[in-house]
Design a protein around this motif. Structure first.
Motif, PDB file in Angstrom:
ATOM      1  N   VAL A 166     -34.069  27.480  -8.310  1.00 39.70           N
ATOM      2  CA  VAL A 166     -33.490  26.140  -8.283  1.00 39.70           C
ATOM      3  C   VAL A 166     -32.261  26.200  -7.387  1.00 39.70           C
ATOM      4  CG1 VAL A 166     -32.074  26.549 -10.341  1.00 39.70           C
ATOM      5  CG2 VAL A 166     -32.686  24.209  -9.701  1.00 39.70           C
ATOM      6  N   ALA A 167     -31.987  25.105  -6.683  1.00 39.22           N
ATOM      7  CA  ALA A 167     -30.835  25.111  -5.777  1.00 39.22           C
ATOM      8  C   ALA A 167     -30.176  23.740  -5.789  1.00 39.22           C
ATOM      9  CB  ALA A 167     -31.265  25.472  -4.355  1.00 39.22           C
ATOM     10  N   ALA A 168     -28.958  23.714  -5.277  1.00 39.92           N
ATOM     11  CA  ALA A 168     -28.250  22.453  -5.051  1.00 39.92           C
ATOM     12  C   ALA A 168     -27.614  22.512  -3.674  1.00 39.92           C
ATOM     13  CB  ALA A 168     -27.187  22.206  -6.114  1.00 39.92           C
ATOM     14  N   CYS A 169     -27.363  21.341  -3.105  1.00 37.08           N
ATOM     15  CA  CYS A 169     -26.697  21.297  -1.805  1.00 37.08           C
ATOM     16  C   CYS A 169     -25.517  20.336  -1.865  1.00 37.08           C
ATOM     17  CB  CYS A 169     -27.670  20.898  -0.701  1.00 37.08           C
ATOM     18  SG  CYS A 169     -28.399  19.258  -0.895  1.00 37.08           S
ATOM     19  N   ASP A 170     -24.545  20.612  -1.016  1.00 35.27           N
ATOM     20  CA  ASP A 170     -23.361  19.766  -0.923  1.00 35.27           C
ATOM     21  C   ASP A 170     -22.757  19.965   0.453  1.00 35.27           C
ATOM     22  OD1 ASP A 170     -21.429  17.958  -1.659  1.00 35.27           O
ATOM     23  OD2 ASP A 170     -20.358  19.304  -3.008  1.00 35.27           O
ATOM     24  N   THR A 171     -21.879  19.059   0.830  1.00 40.46           N
ATOM     25  CA  THR A 171     -21.171  19.173   2.101  1.00 40.46           C
ATOM     26  C   THR A 171     -19.679  18.989   1.871  1.00 40.46           C
ATOM     27  OG1 THR A 171     -21.336  16.824   2.642  1.00 40.46           O
ATOM     28  CG2 THR A 171     -23.143  18.245   3.391  1.00 40.46           C
ATOM     29  N   SER A 172     -18.913  19.448   2.834  1.00 42.92           N
ATOM     30  CA  SER A 172     -17.470  19.276   2.816  1.00 42.92           C
ATOM     31  C   SER A 172     -17.027  18.907   4.221  1.00 42.92           C
ATOM     32  CB  SER A 172     -16.787  20.576   2.362  1.00 42.92           C
ATOM     33  OG  SER A 172     -15.380  20.434   2.338  1.00 42.92           O
ATOM     34  N   PRO A 212     -16.729  17.872  12.170  1.00 42.88           N
ATOM     35  CA  PRO A 212     -17.788  18.754  11.683  1.00 42.88           C
ATOM     36  C   PRO A 212     -18.082  18.586  10.196  1.00 42.88           C
ATOM     37  CG  PRO A 212     -15.776  19.986  12.099  1.00 42.88           C
ATOM     38  CD  PRO A 212     -15.553  18.616  12.651  1.00 42.88           C
ATOM     39  N   VAL A 213     -19.337  18.827   9.872  1.00 40.18           N
ATOM     40  CA  VAL A 213     -19.814  18.832   8.486  1.00 40.18           C
ATOM     41  C   VAL A 213     -20.083  20.278   8.094  1.00 40.18           C
ATOM     42  CG1 VAL A 213     -21.758  18.235   6.988  1.00 40.18           C
ATOM     43  CG2 VAL A 213     -20.790  16.514   8.511  1.00 40.18           C
ATOM     44  N   HIS A 214     -19.546  20.686   6.963  1.00 45.55           N
ATOM     45  CA  HIS A 214     -19.743  22.036   6.439  1.00 45.55           C
ATOM     46  C   HIS A 214     -20.715  21.908   5.259  1.00 45.55           C
ATOM     47  CE1 HIS A 214     -16.166  22.839   8.857  1.00 45.55           C
ATOM     48  NE2 HIS A 214     -15.642  21.771   8.272  1.00 45.55           N
ATOM     49  N   ALA A 215     -21.916  22.422   5.420  1.00 42.34           N
ATOM     50  CA  ALA A 215     -22.982  22.235   4.434  1.00 42.34           C
ATOM     51  C   ALA A 215     -23.355  23.556   3.790  1.00 42.34           C
ATOM     52  CB  ALA A 215     -24.208  21.618   5.094  1.00 42.34           C
ATOM     53  N   ALA A 216     -23.705  23.492   2.509  1.00 41.29           N
ATOM     54  CA  ALA A 216     -24.120  24.693   1.784  1.00 41.29           C
ATOM     55  C   ALA A 216     -25.296  24.374   0.881  1.00 41.29           C
ATOM     56  CB  ALA A 216     -22.964  25.250   0.961  1.00 41.29           C
ATOM     57  N   VAL A 217     -26.189  25.343   0.773  1.00 40.74           N
ATOM     58  CA  VAL A 217     -27.273  25.308  -0.214  1.00 40.74           C
ATOM     59  C   VAL A 217     -27.101  26.534  -1.090  1.00 40.74           C
ATOM     60  CG1 VAL A 217     -29.754  25.252  -0.624  1.00 40.74           C
ATOM     61  CG2 VAL A 217     -28.817  24.148   1.423  1.00 40.74           C
ATOM     62  N   ALA A 218     -26.947  26.301  -2.397  1.00 42.19           N
ATOM     63  CA  ALA A 218     -26.686  27.392  -3.340  1.00 42.19           C
ATOM     64  C   ALA A 218     -27.896  27.577  -4.250  1.00 42.19           C
ATOM     65  CB  ALA A 218     -25.443  27.085  -4.171  1.00 42.19           C
ATOM     66  N   PRO A 219     -28.646  28.674  -4.098  1.00 41.78           N
ATOM     67  CA  PRO A 219     -29.821  28.914  -4.941  1.00 41.78           C
ATOM     68  C   PRO A 219     -29.494  29.783  -6.152  1.00 41.78           C
ATOM     69  CG  PRO A 219     -29.836  30.441  -3.109  1.00 41.78           C
ATOM     70  CD  PRO A 219     -28.541  29.654  -3.005  1.00 41.78           C
ATOM     71  N   ALA A 220     -30.366  29.711  -7.143  1.00 41.65           N
ATOM     72  CA  ALA A 220     -30.256  30.569  -8.330  1.00 41.65           C
ATOM     73  C   ALA A 220     -31.646  30.765  -8.904  1.00 41.65           C
ATOM     74  CB  ALA A 220     -29.332  29.944  -9.374  1.00 41.65           C
ATOM     75  N   THR A 277     -21.829  25.134   9.707  1.00 42.03           N
ATOM     76  CA  THR A 277     -20.928  24.090  10.187  1.00 42.03           C
ATOM     77  C   THR A 277     -21.562  23.463  11.418  1.00 42.03           C
ATOM     78  OG1 THR A 277     -18.940  25.185   9.352  1.00 42.03           O
ATOM     79  CG2 THR A 277     -18.646  23.587  11.135  1.00 42.03           C
ATOM     80  N   GLN A 278     -21.687  22.136  11.398  1.00 38.65           N
ATOM     81  CA  GLN A 278     -22.281  21.429  12.526  1.00 38.65           C
ATOM     82  C   GLN A 278     -21.500  20.155  12.812  1.00 38.65           C
ATOM     83  OE1 GLN A 278     -26.424  20.458  12.093  1.00 38.65           O
ATOM     84  NE2 GLN A 278     -27.126  22.536  12.484  1.00 38.65           N
ATOM     85  N   THR A 279     -21.443  19.787  14.081  1.00 36.26           N
ATOM     86  CA  THR A 279     -20.949  18.463  14.438  1.00 36.26           C
ATOM     87  C   THR A 279     -22.100  17.479  14.269  1.00 36.26           C
ATOM     88  OG1 THR A 279     -19.350  19.355  16.002  1.00 36.26           O
ATOM     89  CG2 THR A 279     -19.953  17.032  16.251  1.00 36.26           C
ATOM     90  N   PRO A 280     -21.950  16.467  13.420  1.00 36.79           N
ATOM     91  CA  PRO A 280     -23.092  15.597  13.112  1.00 36.79           C
ATOM     92  C   PRO A 280     -23.461  14.711  14.289  1.00 36.79           C
ATOM     93  CG  PRO A 280     -21.109  14.774  12.059  1.00 36.79           C
ATOM     94  CD  PRO A 280     -20.752  16.099  12.656  1.00 36.79           C
ATOM     95  N   PRO A 281     -24.753  14.436  14.478  1.00 39.76           N
ATOM     96  CA  PRO A 281     -25.183  13.550  15.555  1.00 39.76           C
ATOM     97  C   PRO A 281     -24.955  12.076  15.239  1.00 39.76           C
ATOM     98  CG  PRO A 281     -27.083  14.260  14.291  1.00 39.76           C
ATOM     99  CD  PRO A 281     -25.896  14.998  13.737  1.00 39.76           C
ATOM    100  N   ARG A 341     -25.853  11.668   8.639  1.00 37.32           N
ATOM    101  CA  ARG A 341     -24.687  12.485   8.995  1.00 37.32           C
ATOM    102  C   ARG A 341     -24.792  13.879   8.391  1.00 37.32           C
ATOM    103  NH1 ARG A 341     -19.321  13.079  10.316  1.00 37.32           N
ATOM    104  NH2 ARG A 341     -17.991  14.084   8.766  1.00 37.32           N
ATOM    105  N   GLU A 342     -25.245  13.974   7.144  1.00 42.59           N
ATOM    106  CA  GLU A 342     -25.173  15.241   6.418  1.00 42.59           C
ATOM    107  C   GLU A 342     -26.481  16.029   6.420  1.00 42.59           C
ATOM    108  OE1 GLU A 342     -23.604  14.531   2.527  1.00 42.59           O
ATOM    109  OE2 GLU A 342     -21.612  14.051   3.283  1.00 42.59           O
ATOM    110  N   ALA A 343     -27.625  15.350   6.463  1.00 41.87           N
ATOM    111  CA  ALA A 343     -28.909  16.051   6.331  1.00 41.87           C
ATOM    112  C   ALA A 343     -29.141  17.103   7.413  1.00 41.87           C
ATOM    113  CB  ALA A 343     -30.057  15.048   6.289  1.00 41.87           C
ATOM    114  N   PRO A 344     -28.798  16.859   8.694  1.00 42.97           N
ATOM    115  CA  PRO A 344     -29.066  17.915   9.681  1.00 42.97           C
ATOM    116  C   PRO A 344     -28.406  19.250   9.341  1.00 42.97           C
ATOM    117  CG  PRO A 344     -28.640  15.846  10.801  1.00 42.97           C
ATOM    118  CD  PRO A 344     -28.318  15.617   9.345  1.00 42.97           C
ATOM    119  N   ALA A 345     -27.173  19.218   8.870  1.00 39.71           N
ATOM    120  CA  ALA A 345     -26.490  20.468   8.517  1.00 39.71           C
ATOM    121  C   ALA A 345     -27.112  21.098   7.276  1.00 39.71           C
ATOM    122  CB  ALA A 345     -25.001  20.209   8.301  1.00 39.71           C
TER     123      ALA A 345
END
Length: 243
Positions: free
Chosen positions: A41-47, A56-64, A78-82, A93-97
């Motif tokens: 199971v995982a969750a995702c978030d951005t900062s 830039p968007v800083h995105a993470a996917v954290a699995p367990a 880290t990506q600059t959003p399109p 804005r956030e999905a690509p990262a």
């Protein structure tokens, strides 16, 4: 990476195109359970920087692992959003990262919790719907506030109490009390997860707290990525020779 069905589902050319894409994705998303066995199971978030709509968007996917709930290393980018931040179009804005971070995982998770809306969206296409389709994974939207709709009757005070969130005659989410007397959170289906199953999974993963622990892991990982990026920027600036 999953089933990336159309490039414009990830990066439409204009806001008008984005509106059409959201309606297309909403019609394509599955609202019944097709989850399968969940071993990861995982969750995702951005900062991102406060009030910076284009930076830039800083995105993470954290699995367990599941059901023993052992946290595994998070993937972060880290990506600059399109696409700039526009209310109601956050996913573009956030999905690509997030998709890029997902691609770094050694094994794709079986269920993804998204810090954001699912079908509780004016066009029924919050970021949880979008990511579910892009990644071809069951997704659940977990939000701390409402984007649309109204709660019909406040949920009771006990953990597990819930009340429907209705928008234009359709139940789009559940206001879910995850901890006694704590403010409810708003759970909505994304893709391949029914509303009731979404609420059951969220309760299972809250473990007595207000927010599911995978969401907290993803939040911490995204913030850590942003801090590391800012440190790198500061270090590069310090090394730059003066003229």
């Amino acid at each position: 990476m999953g089933s990336l069905m159309r490039q414009d589902w990830l990066n439409p050319a204009t806001l008008r195109d984005a509106t059409a894409v959201q309606r297309d994705m909403a019609a394509s998303a599955e609202q019944l359970d097709r989850i399968g066995t969940v071993r990861l199971v995982a969750a995702c978030d951005t900062s991102s920087k406060w009030r910076d709509t284009r930076g830039p968007v800083h995105a993470a996917v954290a699995p367990a692992t599941w059901p023993d709930a052992t946290a595994l290393p998070a993937a972060a980018v880290t990506q600059t959003p399109p696409f700039p931040y526009v209310p109601g179009y956050l996913g573009f804005r956030e999905a690509p990262a997030i998709v890029a971070a997902w691609s770094l995982l050694p094994q794709p998770p079986d269920l993804l919790l998204v810090d954001g809306q699912g079908r509780a969206h004016p066009r029924r296409c919050g970021i949880a719907v979008q990511l579910g389709l892009l990644l071809d994974v069951p997704t659940i939207g977990v939000a701390k506030s409402l984007l649309c709709g109204t709660v019909e009757d406040e949920p009771g005070p006990t953990a597990g109490d819930r009340a429907p969130v209705v928008d234009r005659g359709e139940t789009v989410a559940l206001a879910l009390r995850t901890r006694a007397r704590a403010a409810p959170i708003y759970v909505s289906g994304g893709h391949r997860v029914s509303l009731e199953s979404a609420a059951d999974w969220v309760l299972r993963l809250c473990d007595g707290r207000r927010l599911p622990w995978p969401i907290r892991l993803a939040h911490d990982a995204a913030n850590a990525r942003r801090r590391a990026y800012m440190d790198q920027v500061a270090e590069t600036a310090a090394e730059r020779p003066e003229h």
